[in-house]
Design an enzyme around this catalytic site. Structure first.
Site, PDB file in Angstrom:
ATOM      1  N   LYS A  68       0.854  -1.190   0.000  1.00 26.52           N
ATOM      2  CA  LYS A  68       0.000   0.000   0.000  1.00 26.52           C
ATOM      3  C   LYS A  68       0.888   1.238   0.000  1.00 26.52           C
ATOM      4  O   LYS A  68       2.040   1.195   0.437  1.00 26.52           O
ATOM      5  CB  LYS A  68      -0.898   0.025   1.242  1.00 26.52           C
ATOM      6  CG  LYS A  68      -2.167   0.835   1.071  1.00 26.52           C
ATOM      7  CD  LYS A  68      -3.217   0.095   0.259  1.00 26.52           C
ATOM      8  CE  LYS A  68      -4.497   0.893   0.166  1.00 26.52           C
ATOM      9  NZ  LYS A  68      -5.552   0.141  -0.526  1.00 26.52           N
TER      10      LYS A  68
ATOM     11  N   GLY B 208     -20.661   6.675   4.059  1.00 29.10           N
ATOM     12  CA  GLY B 208     -19.659   7.109   3.096  1.00 29.10           C
ATOM     13  C   GLY B 208     -20.153   6.955   1.673  1.00 29.10           C
ATOM     14  O   GLY B 208     -20.448   5.845   1.226  1.00 29.10           O
TER      15      GLY B 208
ATOM     16  N   GLY C 178     -18.560   7.929  -1.285  1.00 35.65           N
ATOM     17  CA  GLY C 178     -17.550   8.100  -2.314  1.00 35.65           C
ATOM     18  C   GLY C 178     -17.918   7.251  -3.520  1.00 35.65           C
ATOM     19  O   GLY C 178     -19.058   6.806  -3.665  1.00 35.65           O
ATOM     20  N   HIS C 179     -16.963   7.009  -4.395  1.00 35.53           N
ATOM     21  CA  HIS C 179     -17.254   6.249  -5.608  1.00 35.53           C
ATOM     22  C   HIS C 179     -17.843   4.883  -5.293  1.00 35.53           C
ATOM     23  O   HIS C 179     -18.811   4.443  -5.921  1.00 35.53           O
ATOM     24  CB  HIS C 179     -15.984   6.084  -6.436  1.00 35.53           C
ATOM     25  CG  HIS C 179     -15.525   7.359  -7.070  1.00 35.53           C
ATOM     26  ND1 HIS C 179     -14.324   7.470  -7.728  1.00 35.53           N
ATOM     27  CD2 HIS C 179     -16.087   8.586  -7.144  1.00 35.53           C
ATOM     28  CE1 HIS C 179     -14.174   8.696  -8.190  1.00 35.53           C
ATOM     29  NE2 HIS C 179     -15.237   9.395  -7.829  1.00 35.53           N
ATOM     30  N   VAL C 180     -17.258   4.186  -4.324  1.00 38.62           N
ATOM     31  CA  VAL C 180     -17.727   2.846  -3.991  1.00 38.62           C
ATOM     32  C   VAL C 180     -19.038   2.905  -3.224  1.00 38.62           C
ATOM     33  O   VAL C 180     -19.998   2.192  -3.534  1.00 38.62           O
ATOM     34  CB  VAL C 180     -16.666   2.076  -3.177  1.00 38.62           C
ATOM     35  CG1 VAL C 180     -17.212   0.712  -2.759  1.00 38.62           C
ATOM     36  CG2 VAL C 180     -15.397   1.900  -4.001  1.00 38.62           C
TER      37      VAL C 180
END
Length: 348
Positions: free
Chosen positions: A82, A179, A181-183
């Protein structure tokens, strides 16, 4: 463009921890290789405004270890790594910063493959790819991995629902997505289409308004998540959301979300199990994105991606059945599966 790499002391059990710096271009980043036992380390690059170095090191090391587990369980022939870049992705990020990051990745000579994560887009990764052969998740190739992550989580959530509630039908089921976000937004769209009673929370008002308008979602404040009466909790923001306190307040019977490292402490998996809450380990259910990225690394077609995406849900079903028969938490079964894979390859 000059990037300086400095090896830091890696935690026990980790292979390498590197500080990459290019002050002229605003780059200060950490790259962590947890394991290359199963193949070159692969995992996304996150950009975040960390309060201090210790916080960033804690984040990147936990994320890298999670990638080892995720890539092993998804059978991708990859190890775990990562990267994190220090800074606010909305104000500090520049093309030259990403090019410098690409140089840092190239210096590692293929031991680490990078891709998008929080704060990093396919366009950002394209700048990194100008300086390294080891940047993936590019437009025109495997592309944004977010939709694949969301699809994998959705499939696993349905399997978990069948295990916990006796049916995979989500009609009327109260699901909270934390959340957008994109996901998280993609997952919320799938849940709404499946008939779930959707509750959402996010720190950005525009995302909440969109979810209310398009998906008919009910909005709750970020600090009111654990006050909600829900059946399924889908954490899709940052990690560490499940603590000793929040586990005690959680009303859900199933936890299945895209966020990495949802447990503030690994021992909380047993606490959830004792509370009658089925927790599907995040590194198992959120592997869709790295599957997409791995197809680009290995040069595989869409059929390969779909095959492994389908296998995630099957693996969750197997994990839940084994956990029930053994009287153990699903997370314990998943961890043991990974240990077996890694020890077998080391012995070979």
């Amino acid at each position: 463009m000059s990037v300086t790499l400095t090896d830091l002391t890696a935690p026990e059990g980790y292979e390498r921890l590197v500080l990459a710096e290019a002050p002229r271009h605003g780059l200060r980043a950490l790259i962590c290789l947890h394991s290359t036992v199963l193949g070159p380390a692969a995992g996304g690059c996150r950009m975040w405004a960390y309060d201090n170095d210790d916080q960033a090191i804690h984040d990147v090391t936990r994320l890298a270890r999670g990638m080892t587990h995720k890539n092993a369980m998804a059978d991708l022939g990859l190890g775990g790594g990562k990267a994190v870049i220090f800074g606010d992705a909305r104000t500090d990020k520049t093309p030259d910063m990403m090019r410098a990051f690409g140089e840092a990745v190239e210096t590692l000579a293929g031991t680490y493959w990078t891709a998008e994560d929080v704060g990093i887009s396919p366009a950002d990764m394209a700048f990194a790819a100008e300086r390294t052969r080891f940047a993936v998740g590019l437009s025109g190739a495997s592309g944004d991995p977010s939709p694949w992550t969301a699809e994998g989580v959705f499939r696993c959530l349905r399997v978990g629902s069948g295990h916990v509630f006796g049916t995979e039908d989500l009609t009327g089921r109260r699901v909270l997505v934390q959340g957008l976000g994109h996901v998280g937004l993609s997952l919320a769209e799938k849940l709404a289409k499946a008939g779930a009673r959707l509750i959402v929370t996010d720190i950005h008002a525009a995302a909440l308004k969109d979810a209310m308008t398009r998906l008919g979602a009910v909005v709750c404040a970020p600090d009111a998540v654990f006050d909600q009466q829900i059946e399924i909790f889908a954490p899709c923001a940052l990690g560490g959301i499940l603590t000793e306190r929040t586990v005690g307040e959680l009303s859900a019977s199933l936890v299945c979300g895209a966020a990495n490292n949802q447990l503030a402490d690994d021992a909380l998996a047993l606490r959830l199990e004792a509370a009658g809450i089925t927790y599907l380990p995040d590194y198992v259910v959120n592997a869709g994105g790295i599957i997409s990225v791995a197809s680009e690394i290995h040069g595989k077609p869409d059929a390969w991606r779909l095959e492994r995406l389908t296998a995630i849900a099957a693996r969750v079903s197997q994990m839940l059945t084994t956990a029930r028969e053994a009287g153990q938490a699903p997370a314990a079964i998943a961890d043991e599966m990974v240990r077996t894979m890694l020890s077998g390859r080391r012995a070979a």
